[in-house]
Design a protein around this motif. Sequence first.
Motif, PDB file in Angstrom:
ATOM      1  N   ASN A 186       0.663  -1.187  -0.024  1.00 34.27           N
ATOM      2  CA  ASN A 186      -0.074  -0.019  -0.008  1.00 34.27           C
ATOM      3  C   ASN A 186       0.754   1.219  -0.038  1.00 34.27           C
ATOM      4  O   ASN A 186       1.722   1.337   1.232  1.00 34.27           O
ATOM      5  CB  ASN A 186      -0.761  -0.018   1.184  1.00 34.27           C
ATOM      6  N   THR A 187       0.987   1.802  -1.046  1.00 37.60           N
ATOM      7  CA  THR A 187       2.052   3.025  -1.027  1.00 37.60           C
ATOM      8  C   THR A 187       1.164   4.374  -0.780  1.00 37.60           C
ATOM      9  O   THR A 187       2.147   5.402  -0.890  1.00 37.60           O
ATOM     10  CB  THR A 187       2.497   3.318  -2.430  1.00 37.60           C
ATOM     11  N   SER A 188       0.110   4.289  -0.285  1.00 40.04           N
ATOM     12  CA  SER A 188      -0.491   5.613   0.049  1.00 40.04           C
ATOM     13  C   SER A 188      -0.084   5.835   1.510  1.00 40.04           C
ATOM     14  O   SER A 188       0.877   5.139   2.135  1.00 40.04           O
ATOM     15  CB  SER A 188      -2.050   5.513   0.123  1.00 40.04           C
ATOM     16  N   ASN A 189      -0.528   6.915   2.098  1.00 44.09           N
ATOM     17  CA  ASN A 189      -0.013   7.357   3.563  1.00 44.09           C
ATOM     18  C   ASN A 189      -1.089   7.064   4.379  1.00 44.09           C
ATOM     19  O   ASN A 189      -0.955   7.183   5.747  1.00 44.09           O
ATOM     20  CB  ASN A 189       0.221   8.886   3.644  1.00 44.09           C
ATOM     21  N   ALA A 190      -2.365   6.305   3.860  1.00 42.46           N
ATOM     22  CA  ALA A 190      -3.175   6.027   5.011  1.00 42.46           C
ATOM     23  C   ALA A 190      -3.171   4.218   4.944  1.00 42.46           C
ATOM     24  O   ALA A 190      -3.122   3.536   4.072  1.00 42.46           O
ATOM     25  CB  ALA A 190      -4.392   6.394   4.539  1.00 42.46           C
ATOM     26  N   ASP A 191      -3.676   3.804   6.417  1.00 47.08           N
ATOM     27  CA  ASP A 191      -3.947   2.352   6.438  1.00 47.08           C
ATOM     28  C   ASP A 191      -5.324   2.061   5.650  1.00 47.08           C
ATOM     29  O   ASP A 191      -6.137   3.069   5.877  1.00 47.08           O
ATOM     30  CB  ASP A 191      -3.667   1.882   7.678  1.00 47.08           C
ATOM     31  N   TRP A 192      -5.161   0.960   5.188  1.00 50.28           N
ATOM     32  CA  TRP A 192      -6.619   0.266   4.671  1.00 50.28           C
ATOM     33  C   TRP A 192      -7.189  -0.726   5.453  1.00 50.28           C
ATOM     34  O   TRP A 192      -6.525  -1.701   5.866  1.00 50.28           O
ATOM     35  CB  TRP A 192      -6.672   0.079   3.063  1.00 50.28           C
ATOM     36  N   THR A 193      -8.712  -0.844   5.570  1.00 54.64           N
ATOM     37  CA  THR A 193      -9.267  -1.901   6.184  1.00 54.64           C
ATOM     38  C   THR A 193      -9.857  -2.701   5.434  1.00 54.64           C
ATOM     39  O   THR A 193     -10.652  -2.262   4.431  1.00 54.64           O
ATOM     40  CB  THR A 193      -9.682  -1.536   7.537  1.00 54.64           C
ATOM     41  N   ASP A 194     -10.312  -3.872   5.785  1.00 51.63           N
ATOM     42  CA  ASP A 194     -11.306  -4.653   4.935  1.00 51.63           C
ATOM     43  C   ASP A 194     -10.963  -4.805   3.433  1.00 51.63           C
ATOM     44  O   ASP A 194     -11.951  -4.373   2.933  1.00 51.63           O
ATOM     45  CB  ASP A 194     -12.735  -4.119   5.291  1.00 51.63           C
ATOM     46  N   VAL A 195     -10.185  -5.434   3.091  1.00 50.67           N
ATOM     47  CA  VAL A 195      -9.515  -5.274   1.617  1.00 50.67           C
ATOM     48  C   VAL A 195      -9.377  -6.739   1.272  1.00 50.67           C
ATOM     49  O   VAL A 195      -8.842  -7.800   1.791  1.00 50.67           O
ATOM     50  CB  VAL A 195      -7.908  -4.893   1.655  1.00 50.67           C
ATOM     51  N   GLU A 196     -10.305  -6.858  -0.017  1.00 48.64           N
ATOM     52  CA  GLU A 196      -9.948  -8.230  -0.651  1.00 48.64           C
ATOM     53  C   GLU A 196      -9.109  -8.017  -1.711  1.00 48.64           C
ATOM     54  O   GLU A 196      -9.146  -7.031  -2.621  1.00 48.64           O
ATOM     55  CB  GLU A 196     -11.606  -8.395  -1.148  1.00 48.64           C
ATOM     56  N   VAL A 197      -8.281  -9.083  -1.753  1.00 46.62           N
ATOM     57  CA  VAL A 197      -7.382  -9.140  -2.885  1.00 46.62           C
ATOM     58  C   VAL A 197      -7.691 -10.057  -4.066  1.00 46.62           C
ATOM     59  O   VAL A 197      -8.142 -11.427  -3.631  1.00 46.62           O
ATOM     60  CB  VAL A 197      -5.872  -9.529  -2.526  1.00 46.62           C
ATOM     61  N   TRP A 198      -7.854  -9.526  -5.299  1.00 39.91           N
ATOM     62  CA  TRP A 198      -8.771 -10.267  -6.291  1.00 39.91           C
ATOM     63  C   TRP A 198      -7.564 -10.458  -7.295  1.00 39.91           C
ATOM     64  O   TRP A 198      -7.099  -9.430  -7.892  1.00 39.91           O
ATOM     65  CB  TRP A 198      -9.879  -9.832  -6.821  1.00 39.91           C
ATOM     66  N   VAL A 199      -7.276 -11.694  -7.902  1.00 41.07           N
ATOM     67  CA  VAL A 199      -6.301 -12.101  -8.811  1.00 41.07           C
ATOM     68  C   VAL A 199      -7.107 -12.601 -10.116  1.00 41.07           C
ATOM     69  O   VAL A 199      -8.027 -13.599 -10.034  1.00 41.07           O
ATOM     70  CB  VAL A 199      -5.314 -13.158  -8.523  1.00 41.07           C
ATOM     71  N   ASN A 200      -6.984 -12.038 -11.252  1.00 41.69           N
ATOM     72  CA  ASN A 200      -7.399 -12.442 -12.434  1.00 41.69           C
ATOM     73  C   ASN A 200      -9.103 -12.588 -12.405  1.00 41.69           C
ATOM     74  O   ASN A 200      -9.771 -13.247 -13.053  1.00 41.69           O
ATOM     75  CB  ASN A 200      -6.959 -13.609 -13.017  1.00 41.69           C
ATOM     76  N   GLY A 201      -9.736 -11.904 -11.185  1.00 47.77           N
ATOM     77  CA  GLY A 201     -11.148 -11.651 -11.265  1.00 47.77           C
ATOM     78  C   GLY A 201     -11.787 -13.189 -10.623  1.00 47.77           C
ATOM     79  O   GLY A 201     -13.087 -13.309 -10.746  1.00 47.77           O
TER      80      GLY A 201
END
Length: 156
Positions: free
Chosen positions: A76-91
Motif C-alpha cells: 500500500n503506497t499511500s499514506n493511509a492504512d486500509w481496512t477490510d481489503v479483498e485481493v482479487w487475482v484475475n477476477g
Amino acid sequence: MRLRWIGYAALLMTITGCAGRTEWLANKDEALQKTPAEFAADAAKRHPYKADAPRGGQAMARAEVGYVLDQIAMTNTSNADWTDVEVWVNGQYVCFLPRMEAKILKTVPFRALYDSSGKFFPTSNGGWFDRQPVVVKKVELYRDGKLYDVPVQLAE
C-alpha cells in the motif's frame, strides 16, 4: 557445516510436517497464517467476483508476482492504512486482508488465493507438465465498496 543445517531443517520438517500450511515459513502477517481450509472457507463467502462494483481507478499500491516463490508481494503506497481489503487475482481468486498498513509489504502466497470452487491459485506455473500455465494477469483490491486496479510487475 552447511550439510548439517540442511539435515536439521529436513528433520524439523519431518517432525513438524507441512500439512495444513500455505507456506514453508510462517507469514509475518497474522491474517495470512490461516490453514488452507480457512482460506477456502473465507474465499467462498467473498464470491462471486464483484464485477458490478464501481471502479475506483488505480490504487496507490503495487504488486510484484514471484512465480519461483509462488507469491504476490503487495505494498500500500499511500499514506493511509486500509481496512477490510479483498485481493482479487484475475477476477477469480480472492484473499481477505483485514488491514493493509501504509508502506508495509504484504506477502500473499498463491495458496491463500482461492476460487469459488475451493481451489487455490496454481503453484506449478511454467513447469515441465504445464500445458497452459495460469499467470497473474490482473490484481485488484476491493475496499470501501469500490474495485481498484493494482499495477503488476514480475519479480526479478
